[in-house]
Design an enzyme around this catalytic site. Sequence first.
Site, PDB file in Angstrom:
ATOM      1  N   PRO A  66      36.751  45.933  44.654  1.00 22.60           N
ATOM      2  CA  PRO A  66      36.237  44.727  44.004  1.00 22.60           C
ATOM      3  C   PRO A  66      37.252  43.609  43.835  1.00 22.60           C
ATOM      4  CG  PRO A  66      35.542  46.708  42.833  1.00 22.60           C
ATOM      5  CD  PRO A  66      36.570  47.139  43.825  1.00 22.60           C
ATOM      6  N   THR A  95      38.431  40.996  49.239  1.00 22.23           N
ATOM      7  CA  THR A  95      38.779  39.602  48.989  1.00 22.23           C
ATOM      8  C   THR A  95      39.826  39.607  47.891  1.00 22.23           C
ATOM      9  OG1 THR A  95      36.550  38.878  49.581  1.00 22.23           O
ATOM     10  CG2 THR A  95      37.906  37.319  48.352  1.00 22.23           C
ATOM     11  N   LYS A 168      39.109  33.754  53.859  1.00 21.08           N
ATOM     12  CA  LYS A 168      37.919  34.215  53.149  1.00 21.08           C
ATOM     13  C   LYS A 168      37.709  33.423  51.859  1.00 21.08           C
ATOM     14  CE  LYS A 168      34.445  36.445  51.523  1.00 21.08           C
ATOM     15  NZ  LYS A 168      34.499  37.821  51.006  1.00 21.08           N
ATOM     16  N   LYS A 236      35.832  35.641  39.851  1.00 16.98           N
ATOM     17  CA  LYS A 236      37.096  36.219  40.324  1.00 16.98           C
ATOM     18  C   LYS A 236      37.631  35.458  41.518  1.00 16.98           C
ATOM     19  CE  LYS A 236      37.213  39.301  43.354  1.00 16.98           C
ATOM     20  NZ  LYS A 236      37.435  39.423  44.834  1.00 16.98           N
TER      21      LYS A 236
END
Length: 302
Positions: A66, A95, A168, A236
């Site tokens: 995550p 990511t 990304k 995030k």
Amino acid sequence: MNTVGFVGLGTMGGPMCARLAGAGYPVTAFDLNADALDAAVAAGAIAAGSAAAAASGADVFLTSLPAPQHVEAVMGDAGALAALSAGSVWVDLTTSRPELIRRLDGEAPEGVAVVDSPVTGAVDGARNGTLTLFAGGETAAVERVRPVLERLGRVIVCGALGTGCVTKLVTNQLWFVGAAALAEGLAVGVRNGVELGDLWEAIKGSVADSFVARHDAPSIFAGHYDPSFSLGLCVKDLGLLGELETIVGAELPMTAAARAAFERAAERYGVDGPELSVARRIEDDAGLSLRLDGDWVPHWEA
């Protein structure tokens, strides 16, 4: 055929692991969630007892987690990095933070190569092997793992280690800006008398067209707001973008506005709320509905 280790069998990692096992790769998998691990085994993977056990003996070791803190925990505290053998390649699909992947590369055992390759394309892309993967790392390492990654989708080589993460985050930056703007545009049009379906057709048939308009709008219309990606993950990623913005040397007001919109939605609906709750917040505040029946047809075709 390369042996594969896979840690992180969540919303994206589970389908990716299943695809590799289905393609015939010997996959050893681990996740703290027993149900997720059972699903991977049902798809053809072998269960490992720990992250380090999944890494040990793997030619290619994949992590799909995550957030950066989970990567650090798995690779450091859980010992997966130290368990890798010379000649193996660790590919982080998370990511994450570019400087983290670079630091862990410096801590890797001698002869272990590292590639960062976060993915985009949502859950359906993970299931169908149509993801886009942004790969950063030494050319030899990227080419070594390319056959494995291409089972998951299209590989775009971005440059040195860490550039996959940067790429990304930039794509998510533009996605979040677009999603927030789409919600506002739909609300303005509907409140001023345009039928929602007609407005959507106009957006798709004009300079306003985008992947966001085509892919995300139906989730708003259905009222589920796409639970496959959470508001917490949006916040995030926008936080990670904030770290990258500091070296730009200019104000980025569009990104700042998107960050505020997603943070506001997360405060209201919780970090586990679906990503497109940025649209729900506008609906709730304005007292309007952006529901659209799946059987709708443009009024000029009715």
